[in-house]
Design an enzyme around this catalytic site. Structure first.
Site, PDB file in Angstrom:
ATOM      1  N   HIS A 123       0.836  -1.202   0.000  1.00 19.55           N
ATOM      2  CA  HIS A 123       0.000   0.000   0.000  1.00 19.55           C
ATOM      3  C   HIS A 123       0.878   1.263   0.000  1.00 19.55           C
ATOM      4  O   HIS A 123       0.676   2.174  -0.804  1.00 19.55           O
ATOM      5  CB  HIS A 123      -0.941   0.027   1.208  1.00 19.55           C
ATOM      6  CG  HIS A 123      -1.582   1.373   1.383  1.00 19.55           C
ATOM      7  ND1 HIS A 123      -2.636   1.795   0.611  1.00 19.55           N
ATOM      8  CD2 HIS A 123      -1.266   2.413   2.197  1.00 19.55           C
ATOM      9  CE1 HIS A 123      -2.956   3.039   0.951  1.00 19.55           C
ATOM     10  NE2 HIS A 123      -2.138   3.441   1.908  1.00 19.55           N
ATOM     11  N   HIS A 128       1.358   4.872  -2.819  1.00 16.35           N
ATOM     12  CA  HIS A 128       1.646   6.297  -2.631  1.00 16.35           C
ATOM     13  C   HIS A 128       2.814   6.844  -3.451  1.00 16.35           C
ATOM     14  O   HIS A 128       2.784   7.992  -3.875  1.00 16.35           O
ATOM     15  CB  HIS A 128       1.964   6.582  -1.148  1.00 16.35           C
ATOM     16  CG  HIS A 128       0.748   6.567  -0.264  1.00 16.35           C
ATOM     17  ND1 HIS A 128      -0.102   7.646  -0.161  1.00 16.35           N
ATOM     18  CD2 HIS A 128       0.237   5.615   0.555  1.00 16.35           C
ATOM     19  CE1 HIS A 128      -1.080   7.366   0.698  1.00 16.35           C
ATOM     20  NE2 HIS A 128      -0.907   6.126   1.148  1.00 16.35           N
ATOM     21  N   GLU A 169      -5.961   9.205  -0.395  1.00 18.13           N
ATOM     22  CA  GLU A 169      -6.272   7.779  -0.289  1.00 18.13           C
ATOM     23  C   GLU A 169      -7.343   7.305  -1.269  1.00 18.13           C
ATOM     24  O   GLU A 169      -7.220   6.228  -1.844  1.00 18.13           O
ATOM     25  CB  GLU A 169      -6.702   7.424   1.144  1.00 18.13           C
ATOM     26  CG  GLU A 169      -5.588   7.578   2.185  1.00 18.13           C
ATOM     27  CD  GLU A 169      -4.468   6.541   2.068  1.00 18.13           C
ATOM     28  OE1 GLU A 169      -4.542   5.632   1.229  1.00 18.13           O
ATOM     29  OE2 GLU A 169      -3.484   6.670   2.827  1.00 18.13           O
ATOM     30  N   SER A 188      -4.058   0.345  -4.533  1.00 15.43           N
ATOM     31  CA  SER A 188      -3.429  -0.817  -3.897  1.00 15.43           C
ATOM     32  C   SER A 188      -4.446  -1.906  -3.556  1.00 15.43           C
ATOM     33  O   SER A 188      -4.108  -2.899  -2.926  1.00 15.43           O
ATOM     34  CB  SER A 188      -2.645  -0.387  -2.649  1.00 15.43           C
ATOM     35  OG  SER A 188      -3.505   0.212  -1.689  1.00 15.43           O
TER      36      SER A 188
HETATM   37 CO    CO Z   1      -2.086   5.305   2.685  1.00 13.19          CO
END
Ligand code: CO
Ligand code: PHE
Length: 281
Positions: A123, A128, A169, A188
């Site tokens: 993730h 990111h 997010e 993700s």
């Molecule tokens: Co995050």
């Protein structure tokens, strides 16, 4: 291997210890990576896909932060720092404000490929880091870190956290080709990568800063509402002003449930979720 645990540093960073990953752990990374490549090719925004392509070393297995950082630092001046898990808010914001992205080091187990509540290295890095290769988004994340320190001081962290949630997010973006994904929590996740764009259930509403700051979110299921930006420049410009007056203005206002649609919303796609129905199974 030693059981000894080094005393934590003041900024909570640790060593990644890349050499310690097992072949199985690298294989889990590659499985997740290949699976998302397939799904995201037509679903992620070009900025994410370009960023990922620029981090070519990430395809081989769990990336060594030292190699990734050489590429990331050269592109936007960001670096990844390893942390053991969630860190205190002030520490997290301090890292972002200095263009350091705190990442976990552990990878999920093979029986957790589809869902994990806490962030793992897949993730944090796959989700990111590609966006941090984009200059505008890189500046946005740093500004967010500075804004976080301020929000903590003003007691308005919950407001600001919603912005992170619905952009960093779980953000969507409009492109020529239609709505695309940039949010790390979505890219993700195999399930949410498909759901966020294709499901008729959630609402897709045009980005609205103050509206987002009033909207609760769910952490235990796919989102009921996604907010869609037109461009990263729009997101950056909208978040440049001092938020203090916004926080004051929002004092005492009520929050909206995640699935709410307001008459003032610019609704791009109205979902099937409505607050009254959201309790039914
Ligand atoms: Co995050
Ligand atoms: N402009 C915000 C403030 O004054 C800081 C911020 C920038 C927050 C970008 C989020 C994203 O608090």
């Amino acid at each position: 291997m030693s059981e000894a645990v080094a005393a934590p540093r003041a900024d909570f960073t640790i060593e990644q210890d890349w050499a310690a990953y097992s072949a199985e752990e690298h294989a889990i990374w590659r499985r997740l990576f290949r699976r998302q490549q397939e799904i995201l090719r037509e679903r992620a925004c070009p900025e994410f896909l370009d960023g990922l392509a620029g981090l070519g070393v990430a395809a081989d297995g769990i990336p060594d932060f030292r190699r990734l950082n050489a590429l990331l630092d050269a592109a936007t001046g960001w670096t990844i720092v390893a942390v053991p898990g969630l860190v205190p808010d002030a520490v997290f914001f301090g890292h972002l404000a200095n263009r350091r992205f705190p990442s976990t080091c552990f990878i999920r187990r093979a029986d957790q490929l589809d869902y994990l509540q806490e962030p793992d290295i897949f993730h944090d890095v796959y989700g990111h880091v590609p966006m941090l290769m984009n200059p505008v988004f890189a500046d946005y994340m740093q500004a967010y870190g500075k804004g976080g320190i301020k929000a903590l001081r003003l007691g308005s962290l919950e407001r600001l956290a919603r912005l992170y949630w619905y952009t960093v997010e779980f953000g969507l973006i409009r492109s020529q080709a239609g709505i695309r994904i940039y949010g790390s929590g979505i890219v993700s996740s195999k399930g949410e990568s498909i759901y966020s764009l294709e499901s008729p259930v959630p609402n897709r509403i045009a980005f609205d800063l103050l509206r987002i700051m009033r909207t609760a979110y769910r952490i235990d299921d796919f989102q009921e509402t996604y907010f869609v930006i037109d461009s990263f420049e729009q997101l950056f410009a909208a978040t440049q002003p001092d938020f203090s007056p916004y926080y004051d203005q929002l004092q005492g206002t009520s929050d909206f449930l995640p699935g709410t649609v307001l008459s003032s919303d610019t609704v791009l796609q109205r979902g099937r979720t409505a607050p009254a129905e959201s309790r039914s199974p």
